[in-house]
Design an enzyme around this catalytic site. Structure first.
Site, PDB file in Angstrom:
ATOM      1  N   PRO A 119     -32.834  74.258   7.979  1.00 22.63           N
ATOM      2  CA  PRO A 119     -32.629  75.603   8.520  1.00 22.63           C
ATOM      3  C   PRO A 119     -32.349  75.644  10.022  1.00 22.63           C
ATOM      4  CG  PRO A 119     -34.967  75.195   8.239  1.00 22.63           C
ATOM      5  CD  PRO A 119     -34.257  73.975   7.699  1.00 22.63           C
ATOM      6  N   GLY A 120     -32.270  74.489  10.682  1.00 21.77           N
ATOM      7  CA  GLY A 120     -31.833  74.518  12.069  1.00 21.77           C
ATOM      8  C   GLY A 120     -32.896  74.164  13.091  1.00 21.77           C
ATOM      9  N   CYS A 237     -38.312  62.697   6.534  1.00 24.52           N
ATOM     10  CA  CYS A 237     -39.749  62.997   6.488  1.00 24.52           C
ATOM     11  C   CYS A 237     -40.371  62.196   5.336  1.00 24.52           C
ATOM     12  CB  CYS A 237     -40.024  64.490   6.400  1.00 24.52           C
ATOM     13  SG  CYS A 237     -39.264  65.327   5.013  1.00 24.52           S
TER      14      CYS A 237
HETATM   15  N1  SAM Z   1     -32.380  69.152  10.113  1.00 25.79           N
HETATM   16  C1  SAM Z   1     -33.012  70.277   9.450  1.00 25.79           C
HETATM   17  C2  SAM Z   1     -33.966  70.943  10.409  1.00 25.79           C
HETATM   18  O1  SAM Z   1     -34.428  70.304  11.342  1.00 25.79           O
HETATM   19  O2  SAM Z   1     -34.233  72.142  10.222  1.00 25.79           O
HETATM   20  C3  SAM Z   1     -33.701  69.853   8.163  1.00 25.79           C
HETATM   21  C4  SAM Z   1     -32.753  69.152   7.240  1.00 25.79           C
HETATM   22  S1  SAM Z   1     -33.401  68.874   5.630  1.00 25.79           S
HETATM   23  C5  SAM Z   1     -34.327  67.422   5.877  1.00 25.79           C
HETATM   24  C6  SAM Z   1     -31.981  68.249   4.831  1.00 25.79           C
HETATM   25  C7  SAM Z   1     -30.875  69.272   4.660  1.00 25.79           C
HETATM   26  O3  SAM Z   1     -29.704  68.577   4.251  1.00 25.79           O
HETATM   27  C8  SAM Z   1     -31.116  70.332   3.590  1.00 25.79           C
HETATM   28  O4  SAM Z   1     -30.893  71.601   4.138  1.00 25.79           O
HETATM   29  C9  SAM Z   1     -30.084  70.022   2.517  1.00 25.79           C
HETATM   30  O5  SAM Z   1     -29.591  71.180   1.870  1.00 25.79           O
HETATM   31  C10 SAM Z   1     -28.998  69.366   3.334  1.00 25.79           C
HETATM   32  N2  SAM Z   1     -28.122  68.421   2.614  1.00 25.79           N
HETATM   33  C11 SAM Z   1     -28.430  67.624   1.576  1.00 25.79           C
HETATM   34  N3  SAM Z   1     -27.380  66.851   1.240  1.00 25.79           N
HETATM   35  C12 SAM Z   1     -26.391  67.154   2.118  1.00 25.79           C
HETATM   36  C13 SAM Z   1     -25.062  66.700   2.290  1.00 25.79           C
HETATM   37  N4  SAM Z   1     -24.550  65.767   1.489  1.00 25.79           N
HETATM   38  N5  SAM Z   1     -24.325  67.232   3.268  1.00 25.79           N
HETATM   39  C14 SAM Z   1     -24.837  68.185   4.090  1.00 25.79           C
HETATM   40  N6  SAM Z   1     -26.082  68.674   3.959  1.00 25.79           N
HETATM   41  C15 SAM Z   1     -26.856  68.159   2.987  1.00 25.79           C
END
Ligand code: SAM
Length: 301
Positions: A119-120, A237
């Site tokens: 979510p950013g 994580c």
């Molecule tokens: N970086 C974010 C933060 O600090 O708020 C958290 C990211 S979370 C660990 C991983 C994110 O990657 C999720 O929102 C998921 O939907 C997205 N995601 C998963 N596979 C992906 C892909 N192939 N390309 C882009 N986004 C992807």
């Protein structure tokens, strides 16, 4: 107390041995204190501290990050109800999740790709750390999460940021960025909470292997779109070696070199042993989620 998923228990013993596996499991405690980042893009941090205190909270500093605060005995919902939250003066974030952007050497005018951005939390942190002086491309595959990301970037005042709602594995290989953050989708093995009412997610070999395959594909694309001499931060994580060091090893095999973890972090943060040098695997404790971060540099030629 929920039982630890059998696959995770076995994987922790495989990766760390019985004693450390027991310590890690003890770190999967039921509740950690609420933590947040003060956002200098939306107000003077000293003023925001004063507003938090006026709201009856007790913001405590964190030795390794001037903008981080621990709110002992606070409730996340109560923070979310405060006007200062809607104003983007703070961002609720675990301490471990604040680490990856701190490994990125940011300079005004840099182009930075956040590959998995919703979510950013880390995109908005990168914007704040650079004083809004970097050009951020924030990629997110899930459309609803991409909307949330857009909202959070706007609330947090991250103006030089664009959102791409796409699978980062499909990014055009002609892109070139000065720095890339790959906060990869993972099993979340570092964030298991055994004391909560909801049992931890099922963790099974096929799912872990599929996750690792995605992480490695994302890593290949991250390397492809990084300029020579540029910096790549890889984070999850998870505390499982197959999602962390094994994925970093693919980057080392491609010629990238590890950058040192700053001593201010190394000395303050509880870490698990790692086979690779210059990577940080955070041990789950009553304050920290399990987490992994590594900073890599692409060779100039
Ligand atoms: N970086 C974010 C933060 O600090 O708020 C958290 C990211 S979370 C660990 C991983 C994110 O990657 C999720 O929102 C998921 O939907 C997205 N995601 C998963 N596979 C992906 C892909 N192939 N390309 C882009 N986004 C992807």
């Amino acid at each position: 107390m929920n039982p630890i998923p059998p696959y995770l228990r076995d994987a922790l013993v495989r990766d760390y041995g019985e004693t450390l596996a027991a310590e890690i499991t003890a770190g999967f405690v039921s509740r950690r204190p609420v933590t947040l980042r003060l956002n200098p893009l939306r107000g003077d941090p000293a003023e925001t501290d004063a507003l938090l205190r006026a709201a009856g909270l007790d913001p405590q500093p964190v030795s390794w990050y001037p903008d981080a605060r621990i709110l002992p005995d606070a409730d996340e919902k109560a923070v979310e109800a405060l006007p200062l939250y809607a104003q983007g003066r703070v961002y609720l974030q675990s301490l471990s999740a604040m680490l990856p952007p701190l490994l990125m050497p940011l300079k005004p005018g840099m182009s930075v790709l956040d590959m998995c951005a919703a979510p950013g939390g880390k995109s908005t942190q990168l914007a704040a750390l650079s004083g809004g002086q970097i050009d951020l491309t924030c990629c997110e595959r899930d459309p609803l999460r991409a909307e949330r990301l857009r909202h959070n970037l706007q609330v947090q005042g991250a103006r030089r940021a664009v959102v791409m709602n796409t699978d980062a594995r499909q990014l055009d290989p002609m892109f070139r960025f000065d720095a890339v953050l790959l906060d990869a989708p993972c099993t979340g093995s570092g964030t298991v909470l055994l004391g909560e009412g909801i049992p931890p997610r099922r963790m099974e070999p096929a799912w872990v292997q599929k996750t690792v395959k995605t992480q490695k594909a994302l890593m290949r694309k991250a390397i492809a779109v990084l300029k020579p001499g540029g910096t790549l931060v890889y984070a999850t994580c998870s505390v499982l070696r197959e999602e962390n060091e094994a994925v970093v090893q693919t980057a080392l095999d491609a010629g990238l070199t590890p950058e040192p973890i700053p001593e201010v972090l190394r000395s303050a943060i509880p870490a698990l042993p790692t086979a690779l040098p210059e990577v940080l695997c955070v041990r789950p404790t009553s304050l920290y989620e399990g987490f992994f971060a590594a900073c890599l540099r692409k060779p100039l030629s």
